[in-house]
Write a protein that holds these residues in place. Structure first.
Motif, PDB file in Angstrom:
ATOM      1  N   LEU A   1       1.175  -1.184   0.102  1.00 49.94           N
ATOM      2  CA  LEU A   1       0.257   0.003  -0.041  1.00 49.94           C
ATOM      3  C   LEU A   1       1.242   0.967   0.162  1.00 49.94           C
ATOM      4  O   LEU A   1       2.001   1.061   0.835  1.00 49.94           O
ATOM      5  CB  LEU A   1      -1.360  -0.003   1.434  1.00 49.94           C
ATOM      6  N   TRP A   2       0.093   2.077  -0.995  1.00 53.53           N
ATOM      7  CA  TRP A   2       1.265   3.728  -0.871  1.00 53.53           C
ATOM      8  C   TRP A   2       0.738   4.239   0.586  1.00 53.53           C
ATOM      9  O   TRP A   2       0.285   4.539   1.237  1.00 53.53           O
ATOM     10  CB  TRP A   2       0.942   4.695  -1.722  1.00 53.53           C
ATOM     11  N   THR A   3       1.872   4.426   1.453  1.00 51.16           N
ATOM     12  CA  THR A   3       1.411   5.440   2.399  1.00 51.16           C
ATOM     13  C   THR A   3       2.423   6.351   3.171  1.00 51.16           C
ATOM     14  O   THR A   3       3.686   6.387   2.239  1.00 51.16           O
ATOM     15  CB  THR A   3       1.567   4.247   4.027  1.00 51.16           C
ATOM     16  N   HIS A   4       1.757   7.561   4.092  1.00 53.48           N
ATOM     17  CA  HIS A   4       2.348   8.610   3.888  1.00 53.48           C
ATOM     18  C   HIS A   4       3.441   8.256   5.244  1.00 53.48           C
ATOM     19  O   HIS A   4       4.452   9.084   4.499  1.00 53.48           O
ATOM     20  CB  HIS A   4       1.510   8.701   5.430  1.00 53.48           C
ATOM     21  N   ASN A   5       4.469   7.436   5.738  1.00 57.01           N
ATOM     22  CA  ASN A   5       5.250   7.441   6.343  1.00 57.01           C
ATOM     23  C   ASN A   5       6.343   8.646   7.237  1.00 57.01           C
ATOM     24  O   ASN A   5       7.960   8.293   7.391  1.00 57.01           O
ATOM     25  CB  ASN A   5       6.229   7.350   4.961  1.00 57.01           C
ATOM     26  N   ASP A   6       5.733   9.722   7.614  1.00 62.20           N
ATOM     27  CA  ASP A   6       5.707  10.713   8.429  1.00 62.20           C
ATOM     28  C   ASP A   6       5.288  10.114   8.884  1.00 62.20           C
ATOM     29  O   ASP A   6       4.643  12.517   9.446  1.00 62.20           O
ATOM     30  CB  ASP A   6       6.130  11.669   7.881  1.00 62.20           C
ATOM     31  N   TRP A   7       4.247  10.657   9.630  1.00 62.11           N
ATOM     32  CA  TRP A   7       2.917  10.882  10.258  1.00 62.11           C
ATOM     33  C   TRP A   7       3.295  10.839  12.161  1.00 62.11           C
ATOM     34  O   TRP A   7       3.586  10.360  12.711  1.00 62.11           O
ATOM     35  CB  TRP A   7       1.811   9.324  10.536  1.00 62.11           C
ATOM     36  N   HIS A   8       3.070  12.483  12.204  1.00 57.53           N
ATOM     37  CA  HIS A   8       3.283  13.149  13.492  1.00 57.53           C
ATOM     38  C   HIS A   8       1.949  13.685  13.432  1.00 57.53           C
ATOM     39  O   HIS A   8       1.486  14.872  12.216  1.00 57.53           O
ATOM     40  CB  HIS A   8       4.897  13.247  13.473  1.00 57.53           C
TER      41      HIS A   8
ATOM     42  N   ALA B   1       0.333  -1.887   8.264  1.00 58.50           N
ATOM     43  CA  ALA B   1       1.431  -2.123   9.525  1.00 58.50           C
ATOM     44  C   ALA B   1       2.578  -1.022   9.418  1.00 58.50           C
ATOM     45  O   ALA B   1       2.867  -0.303  11.150  1.00 58.50           O
ATOM     46  CB  ALA B   1       1.439  -3.700   9.689  1.00 58.50           C
ATOM     47  N   HIS B   2       3.303  -1.107   8.667  1.00 55.48           N
ATOM     48  CA  HIS B   2       4.566  -0.119   8.403  1.00 55.48           C
ATOM     49  C   HIS B   2       4.387   0.858   8.902  1.00 55.48           C
ATOM     50  O   HIS B   2       5.119   1.273  10.048  1.00 55.48           O
ATOM     51  CB  HIS B   2       5.137  -0.857   7.030  1.00 55.48           C
ATOM     52  N   ASP B   3       2.797   1.575   8.518  1.00 53.94           N
ATOM     53  CA  ASP B   3       2.757   3.285   8.561  1.00 53.94           C
ATOM     54  C   ASP B   3       2.311   3.369   9.775  1.00 53.94           C
ATOM     55  O   ASP B   3       2.637   4.196  10.184  1.00 53.94           O
ATOM     56  CB  ASP B   3       2.025   3.873   7.506  1.00 53.94           C
ATOM     57  N   LEU B   4       1.614   2.486  10.115  1.00 52.27           N
ATOM     58  CA  LEU B   4       0.847   2.311  11.809  1.00 52.27           C
ATOM     59  C   LEU B   4       1.777   2.332  13.144  1.00 52.27           C
ATOM     60  O   LEU B   4       2.354   2.978  13.760  1.00 52.27           O
ATOM     61  CB  LEU B   4       0.043   1.279  11.944  1.00 52.27           C
ATOM     62  N   ALA B   5       3.340   1.389  12.187  1.00 56.55           N
ATOM     63  CA  ALA B   5       4.330   1.563  13.346  1.00 56.55           C
ATOM     64  C   ALA B   5       4.983   2.841  13.587  1.00 56.55           C
ATOM     65  O   ALA B   5       5.370   2.313  14.274  1.00 56.55           O
ATOM     66  CB  ALA B   5       5.061   0.083  12.678  1.00 56.55           C
ATOM     67  N   THR B   6       5.319   2.933  11.995  1.00 59.72           N
ATOM     68  CA  THR B   6       6.270   4.834  12.104  1.00 59.72           C
ATOM     69  C   THR B   6       5.510   5.723  12.306  1.00 59.72           C
ATOM     70  O   THR B   6       6.119   6.123  12.967  1.00 59.72           O
ATOM     71  CB  THR B   6       6.553   5.018  10.164  1.00 59.72           C
ATOM     72  N   ALA B   7       4.189   5.285  12.981  1.00 57.98           N
ATOM     73  CA  ALA B   7       3.724   6.335  13.258  1.00 57.98           C
ATOM     74  C   ALA B   7       3.458   6.288  15.170  1.00 57.98           C
ATOM     75  O   ALA B   7       3.646   7.643  15.647  1.00 57.98           O
ATOM     76  CB  ALA B   7       2.122   6.798  12.671  1.00 57.98           C
ATOM     77  N   ILE B   8       3.470   5.339  15.345  1.00 56.90           N
ATOM     78  CA  ILE B   8       3.570   5.265  16.414  1.00 56.90           C
ATOM     79  C   ILE B   8       5.061   5.479  16.972  1.00 56.90           C
ATOM     80  O   ILE B   8       5.430   6.281  18.379  1.00 56.90           O
ATOM     81  CB  ILE B   8       3.600   3.885  17.272  1.00 56.90           C
TER      82      ILE B   8
ATOM     83  N   MET C   1       0.038   4.641  26.172  1.00 59.07           N
ATOM     84  CA  MET C   1      -1.627   5.095  25.924  1.00 59.07           C
ATOM     85  C   MET C   1      -1.768   5.615  24.386  1.00 59.07           C
ATOM     86  O   MET C   1      -3.012   5.883  24.225  1.00 59.07           O
ATOM     87  CB  MET C   1      -2.608   5.811  27.322  1.00 59.07           C
ATOM     88  N   ALA C   2      -0.779   6.890  24.278  1.00 57.88           N
ATOM     89  CA  ALA C   2      -1.014   7.230  23.039  1.00 57.88           C
ATOM     90  C   ALA C   2      -1.187   6.450  21.650  1.00 57.88           C
ATOM     91  O   ALA C   2      -1.882   6.500  21.229  1.00 57.88           O
ATOM     92  CB  ALA C   2       0.747   8.659  23.106  1.00 57.88           C
ATOM     93  N   ALA C   3      -0.172   5.239  22.106  1.00 58.40           N
ATOM     94  CA  ALA C   3       0.258   4.349  20.790  1.00 58.40           C
ATOM     95  C   ALA C   3      -0.708   3.459  20.884  1.00 58.40           C
ATOM     96  O   ALA C   3      -1.849   3.333  19.508  1.00 58.40           O
ATOM     97  CB  ALA C   3       1.802   3.019  20.882  1.00 58.40           C
ATOM     98  N   LEU C   4      -1.836   3.200  21.770  1.00 50.75           N
ATOM     99  CA  LEU C   4      -2.864   2.334  21.585  1.00 50.75           C
ATOM    100  C   LEU C   4      -4.396   3.359  21.213  1.00 50.75           C
ATOM    101  O   LEU C   4      -5.701   3.088  20.544  1.00 50.75           O
ATOM    102  CB  LEU C   4      -2.981   1.699  23.117  1.00 50.75           C
ATOM    103  N   SER C   5      -4.051   4.918  21.812  1.00 49.29           N
ATOM    104  CA  SER C   5      -5.197   5.590  21.478  1.00 49.29           C
ATOM    105  C   SER C   5      -4.691   5.668  19.925  1.00 49.29           C
ATOM    106  O   SER C   5      -7.017   5.441  19.356  1.00 49.29           O
ATOM    107  CB  SER C   5      -4.751   7.137  22.144  1.00 49.29           C
ATOM    108  N   LEU C   6      -4.728   5.827  19.340  1.00 44.79           N
ATOM    109  CA  LEU C   6      -4.066   6.227  17.758  1.00 44.79           C
ATOM    110  C   LEU C   6      -4.440   4.294  16.894  1.00 44.79           C
ATOM    111  O   LEU C   6      -5.205   4.931  15.911  1.00 44.79           O
ATOM    112  CB  LEU C   6      -2.548   6.207  17.843  1.00 44.79           C
TER     113      LEU C   6
END
Length: 366
Positions: A217-224, A251-258, A280-285
């Motif tokens: 999947l094309w993903t953002h990769n800089d999610w902050h 999954a890679h994009d989510l891990a990067t975001a966390i 909790m920030a990770a779980l909330s995301l």
């Protein structure tokens, strides 16, 4: 805080660039200059819409390199994702080259830039923001489905996925380095094979097999949070800055975001390493994400297993940027020691293992 790497855009420079874009209103003033380190940008007040002009060194982004991310932005916009509106030249291109620089021009997107003055790697202000960012990321992934462009050409500062997904990650890392001479010149003075092999042996077992089960999947990769504009109700109004976007997986994009939002990484090494994480920030995301795009157990396992190493490929890309385009060996060394090795090492600490265990418990993983 450090001085900007690249000189500020001048009024005359901005006027010359905007002359290439027939839909751009006349400039009234340059209102703000971005402090971001990898490019120069300015917010332009005009007689009509405010505009954001962004300038890149041509060694970092060519017109072809910008066209890759602009194609993704156009796809997302067509799918209803709120992203910046790109202006085009009279020839229909979304980027131009002038001398040593490459330029892109956007209309100022709606929403408040609540994190504009925050340092990089600044966590969310609240778990509510983390949840809202998860919702927005899921919507982006849903909008991305069907975008079949290949992975991006070799260039600095892209969040790619070619090493961790490989059965032989050391061989994949060697190929990655071989394609980037400045990175290779930096690493040849260091036992980097041994360092990466140790990280993969400690934290990388089974990751390639898990990633093989994830849909590309094309993903953002800089999610902050500073790449999001916010509405008054705390929801995400616009997503921007697709410079690191590439073909990876959700999954890679989510891990990067966390990895970029659940830790106060700027406090690492400052005497409070045991207190930089916010599970909790990770779980909330993730909870926000699942309101739109539920995750199965394999995807959740992939996210948790990726976390200690998900930053490695971008860290190498950052080293390539500092060692090559910028010519700053000290910054490259910080990216190697403090970022690539330092972040991975933290996950092996007691606090790091406790964070991963808390994430597993919150996601109901055994």
């Amino acid at each position: 805080m450090e001085a900007p790497t690249w000189p500020a855009i001048t009024p005359d420079e901005a006027a010359a660039v905007l002359a290439c874009f027939p839909d751009a209103p006349a400039i009234e003033a340059l209102h703000w200059h971005s402090p971001r380190p990898f490019s120069a940008a300015t917010l332009i007040h005009t007689g009509g819409d405010a505009l954001l002009l962004k300038r890149h060194d041509r060694r970092v982004r060519s017109v072809a390199g910008l066209a890759e991310e602009h194609g993704f932005i156009a796809h997302l916009a067509a799918a209803g994702m709120p992203v910046p509106d790109l202006l085009r030249t009279g020839e229909g291109t979304s980027a131009i080259s002038r001398g040593d620089w490459t330029y892109e021009l956007h209309r100022r997107a709606p929403g408040e830039d609540l994190y504009r003055d925050c340092l990089s790697w600044t966590p969310f202000q609240s778990h509510g923001h983390a949840h809202a960012a998860g919702v927005a990321l899921a919507r982006l992934h849903r909008a991305s489905e069907g975008y079949a462009a290949p992975a991006r050409i070799v260039q600095p500062l892209v969040g790619s996925l070619s090493i961790l997904s490989a059965v032989d990650p050391i061989a994949a890392a060697q190929a990655y380095v071989d394609a980037r001479p400045a990175l290779g010149a930096f690493l040849e003075k260091r036992p980097w094979h041994k360092s990466l092999a140790s990280l993969f042996a400690t934290s990388g077992e089974g990751i390639a097999a898990l990633l093989a089960l994830q849909k590309p999947l094309w993903t953002h990769n800089d999610w902050h949070p500073s790449n999001l504009f916010w509405a008054a109700d705390g929801q995400v109004e616009t997503v921007f800055d697709f410079g690191l976007a590439d073909r990876t997986c959700a999954a890679h994009d989510l891990a990067t975001a966390i990895e970029r939002t659940a830790f106060a990484w700027l406090d690492l090494g400052e005497g409070r390493d045991d207190h930089i994480a916010d599970p909790m920030a990770a779980l909330s995301l993730i909870a926000g994400y699942e309101t739109i795009r539920p995750l199965d157990a394999v995807a959740k396992e992939t996210i948790v297993r990726l976390l200690p190493l998900v930053h490695i490929e971008f860290a190498l890309s950052e080293i390539d940027y500092f060692a090559g385009a910028v010519g700053d060996p000290d910054a490259a060394l910080i990216a190697w020691d403090g970022y690539l090795l330092g972040h991975a090492d933290w996950f092996q600490s007691v606090a790091g293992r406790e964070f991963l265990a808390c994430l597993r418990a919150g996601l109901n993983l055994s």
